[in-house]
Design a protein around this motif. Structure first.
Motif, PDB file in Angstrom:
ATOM      1  N   ARG A  31       0.807  -1.228   0.000  1.00 43.20           N
ATOM      2  CA  ARG A  31       0.000   0.000   0.000  1.00 43.20           C
ATOM      3  C   ARG A  31       0.840   1.277   0.000  1.00 43.20           C
ATOM      4  NH1 ARG A  31      -2.674   0.325   6.012  1.00 43.20           N
ATOM      5  NH2 ARG A  31      -0.734   0.083   7.126  1.00 43.20           N
ATOM      6  N   TYR A  32       2.092   1.182   0.409  1.00 41.30           N
ATOM      7  CA  TYR A  32       2.988   2.341   0.375  1.00 41.30           C
ATOM      8  C   TYR A  32       4.080   2.163  -0.677  1.00 41.30           C
ATOM      9  CZ  TYR A  32       0.736   3.317   4.844  1.00 41.30           C
ATOM     10  OH  TYR A  32      -0.176   3.549   5.835  1.00 41.30           O
ATOM     11  N   ALA A  33       3.752   1.534  -1.766  1.00 45.18           N
ATOM     12  CA  ALA A  33       4.736   1.259  -2.823  1.00 45.18           C
ATOM     13  C   ALA A  33       5.314   2.545  -3.422  1.00 45.18           C
ATOM     14  CB  ALA A  33       4.115   0.403  -3.914  1.00 45.18           C
ATOM     15  N   ASP A  34       4.611   3.678  -3.292  1.00 42.21           N
ATOM     16  CA  ASP A  34       5.131   4.953  -3.803  1.00 42.21           C
ATOM     17  C   ASP A  34       6.239   5.527  -2.924  1.00 42.21           C
ATOM     18  OD1 ASP A  34       3.461   5.009  -5.988  1.00 42.21           O
ATOM     19  OD2 ASP A  34       1.944   6.270  -5.025  1.00 42.21           O
ATOM     20  N   THR A  35       6.330   5.076  -1.697  1.00 45.50           N
ATOM     21  CA  THR A  35       7.324   5.599  -0.768  1.00 45.50           C
ATOM     22  C   THR A  35       8.717   5.134  -1.183  1.00 45.50           C
ATOM     23  OG1 THR A  35       5.710   5.566   1.030  1.00 45.50           O
ATOM     24  CG2 THR A  35       8.029   5.664   1.655  1.00 45.50           C
ATOM     25  N   ARG A  36       9.630   6.094  -1.267  1.00 49.90           N
ATOM     26  CA  ARG A  36      11.019   5.818  -1.628  1.00 49.90           C
ATOM     27  C   ARG A  36      11.923   6.539  -0.634  1.00 49.90           C
ATOM     28  NH1 ARG A  36       8.793   3.041  -4.832  1.00 49.90           N
ATOM     29  NH2 ARG A  36       8.812   2.983  -7.067  1.00 49.90           N
ATOM     30  N   TYR A  70      15.039  12.889   3.081  1.00 44.77           N
ATOM     31  CA  TYR A  70      15.473  11.902   2.098  1.00 44.77           C
ATOM     32  C   TYR A  70      14.406  10.837   1.807  1.00 44.77           C
ATOM     33  CZ  TYR A  70      19.872  14.151   3.010  1.00 44.77           C
ATOM     34  OH  TYR A  70      20.848  15.101   3.153  1.00 44.77           O
ATOM     35  N   ILE A  71      13.156  11.137   2.164  1.00 37.54           N
ATOM     36  CA  ILE A  71      12.044  10.213   1.927  1.00 37.54           C
ATOM     37  C   ILE A  71      11.051  10.878   0.987  1.00 37.54           C
ATOM     38  CG2 ILE A  71      10.192   8.873   2.964  1.00 37.54           C
ATOM     39  CD1 ILE A  71      11.709   9.130   5.653  1.00 37.54           C
ATOM     40  N   GLU A  72      10.682  10.166  -0.076  1.00 37.56           N
ATOM     41  CA  GLU A  72       9.616  10.636  -0.968  1.00 37.56           C
ATOM     42  C   GLU A  72       8.323   9.948  -0.562  1.00 37.56           C
ATOM     43  OE1 GLU A  72      10.309  10.234  -5.177  1.00 37.56           O
ATOM     44  OE2 GLU A  72      12.454  10.506  -4.871  1.00 37.56           O
ATOM     45  N   HIS A  73       7.267  10.684  -0.447  1.00 33.36           N
ATOM     46  CA  HIS A  73       5.949  10.172  -0.087  1.00 33.36           C
ATOM     47  C   HIS A  73       5.995   9.378   1.213  1.00 33.36           C
ATOM     48  CE1 HIS A  73       5.346  11.363  -4.187  1.00 33.36           C
ATOM     49  NE2 HIS A  73       6.118  10.394  -4.624  1.00 33.36           N
ATOM     50  N   PRO A  74       6.426  10.018   2.322  1.00 33.45           N
ATOM     51  CA  PRO A  74       6.518   9.294   3.589  1.00 33.45           C
ATOM     52  C   PRO A  74       5.160   8.744   4.024  1.00 33.45           C
ATOM     53  CG  PRO A  74       6.705  11.659   3.934  1.00 33.45           C
ATOM     54  CD  PRO A  74       6.738  11.432   2.461  1.00 33.45           C
ATOM     55  N   THR A  75       5.188   7.584   4.651  1.00 31.41           N
ATOM     56  CA  THR A  75       3.954   6.963   5.127  1.00 31.41           C
ATOM     57  C   THR A  75       3.412   7.768   6.312  1.00 31.41           C
ATOM     58  OG1 THR A  75       5.006   5.542   6.771  1.00 31.41           O
ATOM     59  CG2 THR A  75       4.874   4.689   4.505  1.00 31.41           C
ATOM     60  N   PRO A  76       2.144   7.588   6.644  1.00 30.42           N
ATOM     61  CA  PRO A  76       1.613   8.279   7.821  1.00 30.42           C
ATOM     62  C   PRO A  76       2.417   7.997   9.099  1.00 30.42           C
ATOM     63  CG  PRO A  76      -0.192   7.464   6.499  1.00 30.42           C
ATOM     64  CD  PRO A  76       1.079   6.909   5.890  1.00 30.42           C
ATOM     65  N   ARG A  77       2.887   6.775   9.262  1.00 24.18           N
ATOM     66  CA  ARG A  77       3.672   6.446  10.448  1.00 24.18           C
ATOM     67  C   ARG A  77       4.981   7.223  10.478  1.00 24.18           C
ATOM     68  NH1 ARG A  77       5.093   0.296  12.024  1.00 24.18           N
ATOM     69  NH2 ARG A  77       4.852   0.575  14.250  1.00 24.18           N
ATOM     70  N   ALA A  81       6.089  10.096  13.243  1.00 19.89           N
ATOM     71  CA  ALA A  81       7.371  10.111  13.951  1.00 19.89           C
ATOM     72  C   ALA A  81       7.951  11.522  13.919  1.00 19.89           C
ATOM     73  CB  ALA A  81       8.335   9.111  13.326  1.00 19.89           C
ATOM     74  N   LEU A  82       7.928  12.151  12.750  1.00 21.67           N
ATOM     75  CA  LEU A  82       8.422  13.524  12.633  1.00 21.67           C
ATOM     76  C   LEU A  82       7.534  14.482  13.431  1.00 21.67           C
ATOM     77  CD1 LEU A  82      10.536  15.434  11.348  1.00 21.67           C
ATOM     78  CD2 LEU A  82       8.875  15.812   9.518  1.00 21.67           C
ATOM     79  N   LEU A  83       6.234  14.295  13.358  1.00 25.78           N
ATOM     80  CA  LEU A  83       5.310  15.144  14.113  1.00 25.78           C
ATOM     81  C   LEU A  83       5.559  15.025  15.619  1.00 25.78           C
ATOM     82  CD1 LEU A  83       2.055  14.567  12.059  1.00 25.78           C
ATOM     83  CD2 LEU A  83       3.246  16.757  12.365  1.00 25.78           C
ATOM     84  N   GLY A  84       5.901  13.849  16.078  1.00 23.18           N
ATOM     85  CA  GLY A  84       6.213  13.667  17.492  1.00 23.18           C
ATOM     86  C   GLY A  84       7.438  14.467  17.902  1.00 23.18           C
ATOM     87  N   SER A 110       3.502  16.820  -2.827  1.00 25.13           N
ATOM     88  CA  SER A 110       3.022  15.761  -3.709  1.00 25.13           C
ATOM     89  C   SER A 110       1.649  15.270  -3.246  1.00 25.13           C
ATOM     90  CB  SER A 110       3.983  14.573  -3.691  1.00 25.13           C
ATOM     91  OG  SER A 110       3.408  13.483  -4.375  1.00 25.13           O
ATOM     92  N   PRO A 111       0.708  15.166  -4.167  1.00 23.49           N
ATOM     93  CA  PRO A 111      -0.603  14.634  -3.782  1.00 23.49           C
ATOM     94  C   PRO A 111      -0.554  13.142  -3.449  1.00 23.49           C
ATOM     95  CG  PRO A 111      -0.524  15.066  -6.144  1.00 23.49           C
ATOM     96  CD  PRO A 111       0.758  15.581  -5.560  1.00 23.49           C
ATOM     97  N   ARG A 112       0.550  12.470  -3.775  1.00 24.70           N
ATOM     98  CA  ARG A 112       0.679  11.039  -3.477  1.00 24.70           C
ATOM     99  C   ARG A 112       1.086  10.778  -2.031  1.00 24.70           C
ATOM    100  NH1 ARG A 112       4.098   9.245  -8.587  1.00 24.70           N
ATOM    101  NH2 ARG A 112       5.375   8.462  -6.890  1.00 24.70           N
ATOM    102  N   THR A 113       1.451  11.821  -1.288  1.00 27.93           N
ATOM    103  CA  THR A 113       1.769  11.660   0.125  1.00 27.93           C
ATOM    104  C   THR A 113       0.461  11.544   0.886  1.00 27.93           C
ATOM    105  OG1 THR A 113       3.815  12.928  -0.079  1.00 27.93           O
ATOM    106  CG2 THR A 113       2.875  12.721   2.127  1.00 27.93           C
ATOM    107  N   GLN A 114       0.303  10.434   1.607  1.00 28.88           N
ATOM    108  CA  GLN A 114      -0.933  10.198   2.351  1.00 28.88           C
ATOM    109  C   GLN A 114      -0.946  11.012   3.637  1.00 28.88           C
ATOM    110  OE1 GLN A 114      -1.754   6.020   2.824  1.00 28.88           O
ATOM    111  NE2 GLN A 114      -1.160   5.570   0.741  1.00 28.88           N
ATOM    112  N   GLU A 115      -2.116  11.508   3.982  1.00 25.37           N
ATOM    113  CA  GLU A 115      -2.269  12.363   5.157  1.00 25.37           C
ATOM    114  C   GLU A 115      -2.102  11.561   6.445  1.00 25.37           C
ATOM    115  OE1 GLU A 115      -5.144  16.057   5.946  1.00 25.37           O
ATOM    116  OE2 GLU A 115      -6.206  14.154   5.767  1.00 25.37           O
ATOM    117  N   ALA A 116      -1.286  12.072   7.365  1.00 28.53           N
ATOM    118  CA  ALA A 116      -1.015  11.388   8.626  1.00 28.53           C
ATOM    119  C   ALA A 116      -1.994  11.786   9.722  1.00 28.53           C
ATOM    120  CB  ALA A 116       0.398  11.690   9.090  1.00 28.53           C
ATOM    121  N   VAL A 117      -2.412  13.025   9.699  1.00 28.37           N
ATOM    122  CA  VAL A 117      -3.317  13.563  10.711  1.00 28.37           C
ATOM    123  C   VAL A 117      -4.457  14.263   9.976  1.00 28.37           C
ATOM    124  CG1 VAL A 117      -3.498  15.213  12.619  1.00 28.37           C
ATOM    125  CG2 VAL A 117      -1.402  13.909  12.319  1.00 28.37           C
ATOM    126  N   PRO A 118      -5.694  13.990  10.364  1.00 28.35           N
ATOM    127  CA  PRO A 118      -6.815  14.643   9.680  1.00 28.35           C
ATOM    128  C   PRO A 118      -6.679  16.173   9.684  1.00 28.35           C
ATOM    129  CG  PRO A 118      -7.621  12.941  11.154  1.00 28.35           C
ATOM    130  CD  PRO A 118      -6.144  13.085  11.421  1.00 28.35           C
TER     131      PRO A 118
END
Length: 156
Positions: A31-36, A70-77, A81-84, A110-118
């Protein structure tokens, strides 16, 4: 197919299966195959399962937040971590961690980055066209109003 190519292919598969290679993406179809990510900053063995990959990335961000860039399209998790880290610095310091906030804003370009917090995407998008320092200030204010947003438990 020449014998050398067959042997090379088999050695490559064995190397990946044994975790002897470093990867820079989740497995195809995940599901996070876009993340690099840049392999130079994240030493993720190829035999890690996706959950362990994501945990290793989040741990790296917590330990050294600047690697988030150094992360493209970071996952919500990864974003949480960064938000913490951002939240902890907002509580401790009198000035916001502008560098970390700028990295988060850049990730949402990028619109491909999934939202971590509503509401985070909307908060960032609401500052489009503003001076970068104003975007950071608005995001810091928005995050300061949401202390519970960082206590999200990761669902499996």
């Amino acid at each position: 197919m020449p014998l050398i190519e067959v042997i090379s292919s088999l050695l490559g598969r064995a190397s990946r299966a044994l975790g002897l290679e470093t990867i820079d993406t989740f497995p195809p179809g995940h599901r996070y195959a876009d993340t690099r990510w840049d392999k130079a900053y994240f030493d993720i063995p190829s035999d890690y399962k996706p959950e362990r990959i994501e945990q290793a990335m989040a741990d790296a961000i917590i330990n050294t937040p600047s690697v988030f860039v150094y992360i493209e399209h970071p996952t919500p998790r990864m974003q949480r971590a960064l938000l913490g880290v951002i939240h902890a610095r907002l509580r401790r310091a009198s000035t916001p961690p502008n560098d970390l906030l700028a990295m988060l804003i850049a990730a949402y370009a990028s619109p491909r980055t999934q939202e971590a917090v509503p509401g985070l995407r909307a908060a960032i998008a609401g500052t489009d066209g503003y001076d970068p320092s104003m975007r950071v200030a608005h995001l810091a204010a928005w995050l300061a109003d949401m202390p519970a947003a960082f206590d999200v438990i990761d669902a499996q």
